[in-house]
Write an enzyme that holds these catalytic residues in place. Structure first.
Site, PDB file in Angstrom:
ATOM      1  N   GLU A 140       0.826  -1.207   0.000  1.00 56.50           N
ATOM      2  CA  GLU A 140       0.000   0.000   0.000  1.00 56.50           C
ATOM      3  C   GLU A 140       0.854   1.249   0.000  1.00 56.50           C
ATOM      4  OE1 GLU A 140      -2.510   2.184  -0.724  1.00 56.50           O
ATOM      5  OE2 GLU A 140      -3.710   0.546   0.079  1.00 56.50           O
ATOM      6  N   SER A 156      -7.778   2.259  -3.665  1.00 54.82           N
ATOM      7  CA  SER A 156      -6.634   2.922  -3.051  1.00 54.82           C
ATOM      8  C   SER A 156      -5.627   3.389  -4.087  1.00 54.82           C
ATOM      9  CB  SER A 156      -5.944   1.997  -2.053  1.00 54.82           C
ATOM     10  OG  SER A 156      -5.404   0.878  -2.712  1.00 54.82           O
ATOM     11  N   ASP A 174       0.858   4.019  -3.053  1.00 54.85           N
ATOM     12  CA  ASP A 174       0.493   5.417  -2.844  1.00 54.85           C
ATOM     13  C   ASP A 174       1.586   6.360  -3.334  1.00 54.85           C
ATOM     14  OD1 ASP A 174      -1.908   4.696  -1.718  1.00 54.85           O
ATOM     15  OD2 ASP A 174      -1.261   4.953   0.350  1.00 54.85           O
TER      16      ASP A 174
END
Length: 644
Positions: free
Chosen positions: A275, A478, A279
């Site tokens: 993650e 995400s 990002d």
């Protein structure tokens, strides 16, 4: 636990165990923990600017506050901070930090002292959580990790404090460490993914200007020191931008600043490293040249609150982001009774977002990847928080296919993961959504609430560099939030201004052309939960649609450069106007020539004046502006006419 006679209950701090959790014993009385008091504003503080304030103020006219002004107007008083500090020290607790701007007092001490100070019995609870399938290339859907054994510290019932300090305290956080964040990504084996620059090109993003280094993108990342930390390797980030393992060569590696909060830090080695890498790599690939601040925090209530306050009110020498991307969330779970996001925590987090708007910060959050079920499985539809917060721009997921040059097909992402979205169980319908046919909740009771997501964007897979190798594809909403965070950073750089809180602008009539409406009839139903259907206009799968970058920049530039002139119209109020929910939304004015004009507002003060003018048949002048000719800037009641 016996409650001392001079103690009273702290409102909104009630806790029940996590569903299916088992109490396994008392907390270690000698364990040293940190607890945060959030403190009321100074008594003479004005109200924070409302959503209607930002809706009626275009970006070019917005006056953002300085840190010094914020502390003087909206901070806590030194007297309140000292009062709480004196109480804590009297209970054998150590003062870690006091902050007027963040309105916090952080204390440290043994569990035994915390039990006595707050009249609680801290205990250890165990709960099994089966994580979302974490499929890697070549593995089937049946592959997945064993359930995680989560042990958290918590209490049952209420927090209590002495009556003399209770008025100064808004909340107490850190006693309970239950998990309140999980990421929104899972790898899927069959997609041939695009790269972030390719998606940015399809979405017609503006080219980043040369002065992108003035922009800072903030990323929130969550972990737990027991179940798993998270972080990134600088070598992975550099390889992604400069070698064929990622999108390189030919791209610039972003400048990164790591900011540790609540004991967390950049500690790579866990599964959630994916993650963090996603990002950074997505936002950095889109907003080439921008600075990226990565906030590492714990996934409990204290971690959320302290990380957001740190981003909005940074320490000296730290950047204040112009845009914040959040790819983590936890189900609101408000209607089910077992509340993880309790009202006090949500109030503290939502207030931080409201304060972020005062500094020109745009906040985006992923809507989640388990559709309407949100990993609950109780047969009701749910949404995640903080993406359901009205101060946040919620980002749903789409699938892109049939790419041929600049043309492509875009549909709801619901085949290998399902975009989150629906109606909030906690937040009411914002005024800027009133004219977009937001449906009632499909749950029993059919609640009228905030609809999410606000926008949709590509969610079906990127390759990333992780552990020195190309990894993925990794998909999920995400990757939508950091993509659009990059777009906002680019727009800010082009304008030379922070656009800040954008939800009212996105829902304005002038913004309809900046979206690709997606209306494919697909649903985000998942598990035992009913879902919502993707249709014309706003829907709970893709929101208003995916963004056209240059069109949004042009709209915001026009908003910024628009010169305001006031215009007046005189007549009599002929009727009050209500929406289909029965809520006031404006009034009609009959001018002196008999023409009728509609004015829109949901402000209680406007309703009061319009109601009075209608009842007494008073001659009324309504002043409006070029920017919004249907919204009253001022209302002048001129009294009864000479000849009624």
């Amino acid at each position: 636990m016996t409650i001392p006679k001079n103690y009273q209950r702290l409102a909104n701090a009630t806790r029940t165990p996590v569903p299916k959790a088992k109490k396994i014993g008392a907390a270690d009385p000698n364990e040293v923990i940190n607890v945060t008091f959030t403190v009321r504003r100074r008594p003479d503080a004005p109200e924070l600017p409302s959503q209607e304030h930002w809706a009626n103020t275009p970006p070019g006219e917005r006056k953002y506050i300085t840190p010094e002004e914020f502390t003087a107007r909206y901070g806590a008083t030194p007297a309140d901070l000292d009062l709480i500090a004196q109480f804590a020290e009297g209970q054998g607790l150590k003062i870690v930090e006091k902050s007027e701007s963040r309105r916090t007092v952080i204390v440290s001490g043994k569990v035994s002292n915390m039990n006595k100070a707050f009249a609680v019995e801290l205990a250890r609870y165990e709960v099994e959580r089966r994580p979302k399938e974490e499929r890697k290339r070549g593995e089937g859907r049946e592959k997945g990790r064993r359930p995680e054994r989560e042990v958290y510290r918590g209490y049952e019932g209420d927090v209590h404090l002495p009556a003399d300090i209770l008025p100064a305290v808004e909340g107490v956080f850190g006693l309970d460490t239950r998990r309140m964040a999980h990421r929104a990504i899972v790898p899927f084996p069959t997609i041939t993914p695009l790269t972030p620059p390719q998606v940015a090109q399809l979405y017609d993003f503006p080219t980043p200007p040369h002065h992108m280094g003035k922009e800072t993108i903030g990323l929130l990342e969550f972990s737990d020191p027991v179940i798993g930390t998270c972080g990134y390797l600088p070598s992975d980030i550099n390889a992604y931008f400069t070698t064929a393992l990622g999108i390189g060569p030919g791209f610039v590696t972003p400048t990164l600043t790591d900011i540790g909060v609540n004991g967390a830090s950049n500690t790579p080695g866990g599964f959630d490293d994916a993650e963090v890498a996603l990002d950074i790599e997505v936002s950095g690939a889109v907003a080439q040249g921008a600075h990226i601040a990565v906030y590492f925090t714990t996934w409990d209530e204290n971690g959320w609150i302290l990380a957001l306050k740190r981003a909005v009110h940074p320490n000296p020498g730290e950047p204040r982001p112009s845009v914040l991307s959040i790819s983590w969330a936890w189900t609101e779970f408000f209607a089910a009774g077992n509340i993880t996001w309790n009202p006090a925590t949500m109030a503290a987090v939502s207030t931080a977002f409201q304060e972020a708007a005062m500094f020109g910060m745009t906040v985006l959050a992923a809507s989640g990847d388990d559709g309407s079920n949100c990993q609950i499985g109780d047969g009701n539809a749910h949404v995640y928080y903080p993406e359901s917060d009205p101060w946040v721009t919620s980002c749903g997921g789409t699938t892109i296919g049939n790419v041929a040059g600049s043309s492509f097909t875009e549909i709801t992402w619901n085949d290998n993961g399902i975009t989150g979205g629906g109606i909030s169980d906690f937040f009411d319908l914002p005024h800027w959504q009133r004219h977009h046919h937001i449906p009632l909740s499909i749950n029993p009771g059919n609640r009228k609430g905030r609809g999410v997501p606000d926008i949709g964007g590509y969610a079906n897979g990127y390759q990333i560099v992780l552990g020195g190798v190309s990894s993925g594809p990794w998909w999920g909403t995400s990757e939508t939030a950091p993509l659009y965070a990059g777009l906002i950073a680019i727009i800010n750089a082009h304008l030379g201004e922070r656009v800040g809180y954008i939800n009212p602008i996105l829902y304005s009539h002038d913004a309809s052309h900046v979206f690709r409406d997606i209306a494919d009839g697909r649903t985000n139903a998942s598990g035992p939960a009913p879902g919502y259907t993707c249709g014309l206009g706003w829907d709970a799968c893709t929101g208003l649609g995916s963004l056209k970058g240059k069109a949004l920049l042009k709209l915001l530039r026009r908003e910024e450069e628009r010169e305001e002139h006031e215009h007046g119209l005189t007549g009599k109020v002929s009727a009050l106007v209500f929406d289909h929910f029965g809520d006031f939304e404006g009034f009609l004015l009959e001018d002196l020539r008999g023409g009728e004009h509609r004015f829109e507002s949901r402000e209680p003060e406007v309703r009061h004046l319009a109601d009075r003018a209608l009842a007494d048949r008073m001659v009324t002048t309504v002043l409006t502006s070029d920017h919004n000719p249907h919204h009253p800037v001022s209302i002048i009641l001129r009294g009864h006419p000479v000849h009624p």
